[in-house]
Design a protein around this motif. Structure first.
Motif, PDB file in Angstrom:
ATOM      1  N   PHE A   9       0.832  -1.211   0.000  1.00 26.65           N
ATOM      2  CA  PHE A   9       0.000   0.000   0.000  1.00 26.65           C
ATOM      3  C   PHE A   9       0.866   1.261   0.000  1.00 26.65           C
ATOM      4  CE2 PHE A   9      -2.130   3.373   2.416  1.00 26.65           C
ATOM      5  CZ  PHE A   9      -3.200   3.612   1.569  1.00 26.65           C
ATOM      6  N   VAL A  10       1.867   1.294   0.858  1.00 34.48           N
ATOM      7  CA  VAL A  10       2.759   2.448   0.938  1.00 34.48           C
ATOM      8  C   VAL A  10       3.509   2.626  -0.386  1.00 34.48           C
ATOM      9  CG1 VAL A  10       4.829   3.366   2.065  1.00 34.48           C
ATOM     10  CG2 VAL A  10       2.978   2.405   3.439  1.00 34.48           C
ATOM     11  N   GLY A  11       3.991   1.540  -0.960  1.00 38.32           N
ATOM     12  CA  GLY A  11       4.713   1.608  -2.231  1.00 38.32           C
ATOM     13  C   GLY A  11       3.842   2.141  -3.359  1.00 38.32           C
ATOM     14  N   LEU A  12       2.627   1.649  -3.457  1.00 37.47           N
ATOM     15  CA  LEU A  12       1.716   2.132  -4.498  1.00 37.47           C
ATOM     16  C   LEU A  12       1.357   3.599  -4.293  1.00 37.47           C
ATOM     17  CD1 LEU A  12      -0.695  -0.904  -4.952  1.00 37.47           C
ATOM     18  CD2 LEU A  12       0.902   0.035  -6.626  1.00 37.47           C
ATOM     19  N   THR A  13       1.169   3.993  -3.063  1.00 35.69           N
ATOM     20  CA  THR A  13       0.846   5.388  -2.774  1.00 35.69           C
ATOM     21  C   THR A  13       1.989   6.309  -3.187  1.00 35.69           C
ATOM     22  OG1 THR A  13      -0.557   4.710  -0.931  1.00 35.69           O
ATOM     23  CG2 THR A  13       0.167   7.009  -0.956  1.00 35.69           C
ATOM     24  N   VAL A  14       3.203   5.933  -2.859  1.00 37.57           N
ATOM     25  CA  VAL A  14       4.378   6.729  -3.245  1.00 37.57           C
ATOM     26  C   VAL A  14       4.495   6.786  -4.766  1.00 37.57           C
ATOM     27  CG1 VAL A  14       6.912   6.782  -3.196  1.00 37.57           C
ATOM     28  CG2 VAL A  14       5.616   6.359  -1.092  1.00 37.57           C
ATOM     29  N   PHE A  15       4.286   5.663  -5.421  1.00 34.97           N
ATOM     30  CA  PHE A  15       4.362   5.623  -6.891  1.00 34.97           C
ATOM     31  C   PHE A  15       3.321   6.546  -7.522  1.00 34.97           C
ATOM     32  CE2 PHE A  15       2.740   3.835 -10.875  1.00 34.97           C
ATOM     33  CZ  PHE A  15       3.877   3.957 -11.658  1.00 34.97           C
ATOM     34  N   LEU A  16       2.083   6.489  -7.057  1.00 36.88           N
ATOM     35  CA  LEU A  16       1.024   7.330  -7.613  1.00 36.88           C
ATOM     36  C   LEU A  16       1.301   8.813  -7.395  1.00 36.88           C
ATOM     37  CD1 LEU A  16      -2.156   5.277  -6.691  1.00 36.88           C
ATOM     38  CD2 LEU A  16      -1.182   5.640  -8.953  1.00 36.88           C
ATOM     39  N   ILE A  17       1.734   9.168  -6.221  1.00 33.43           N
ATOM     40  CA  ILE A  17       2.052  10.568  -5.943  1.00 33.43           C
ATOM     41  C   ILE A  17       3.222  11.023  -6.824  1.00 33.43           C
ATOM     42  CG2 ILE A  17       2.986  12.144  -4.190  1.00 33.43           C
ATOM     43  CD1 ILE A  17       1.286  10.557  -2.131  1.00 33.43           C
TER      44      ILE A  17
END
Length: 143
Positions: free
Chosen positions: A18-26
């Protein structure tokens, strides 16, 4: 909220994903604002051509260009694309839209235009294939 640390410890992989995907999207959203050029849709490209006399540079392979290209576009081989070219230097203040067959290589070329000082550089999202899917006119042969 008391059980959050317990949830994290029991689902560490899920939380990390979840944290990885959030960082990627931002990161991808921020990079769109910082890249210096804009992606346009076929409808937006039509308006740029009609209203502002945009120059369309097609980086498709020659065989693909001869099969179908946007009316008025100029063909340039990707290996010969040079933003410092005399012909391109004359149109630095005009909109310059880079297109390719499927939209994959036009972004990097538009980025090169921005680095060379072009104030209005664009890339056609989806390339000539998207233009064709929008049922807009294409022409055959050499430009």
């Amino acid at each position: 909220m008391d059980r959050f640390p317990e949830f994290v410890s029991q689902n560490l992989f899920l939380v990390m994903a979840f944290v990885g995907l959030t960082v990627f999207l931002i990161g991808s959203v921020v990079s769109r604002f910082l890249r210096g050029y804009k992606e346009v849709t076929p409808a937006q490209l039509t308006m740029l051509i009609n209203r502002e006399n945009a120059l369309v540079v097609d980086l498709s392979p020659l065989a693909d260009f001869e099969k179908a290209h946007i009316p008025g576009s100029r063909h340039v081989l990707p290996s010969q694309f040079d933003p410092e070219n005399k012909e391109l230097a004359k149109v630095k203040d005009r909109p310059v839209v880079v297109v390719c067959r499927n939209g994959m290589s036009s972004g990097s070329a538009a980025q090169r235009l921005v680095k060379a000082g072009f104030t209005r550089a664009y890339a056609l999202a989806g390339g000539v294939a998207q233009w064709q899917a929008a049922e807009l006119p294409l022409v055959r042969g050499k430009a």
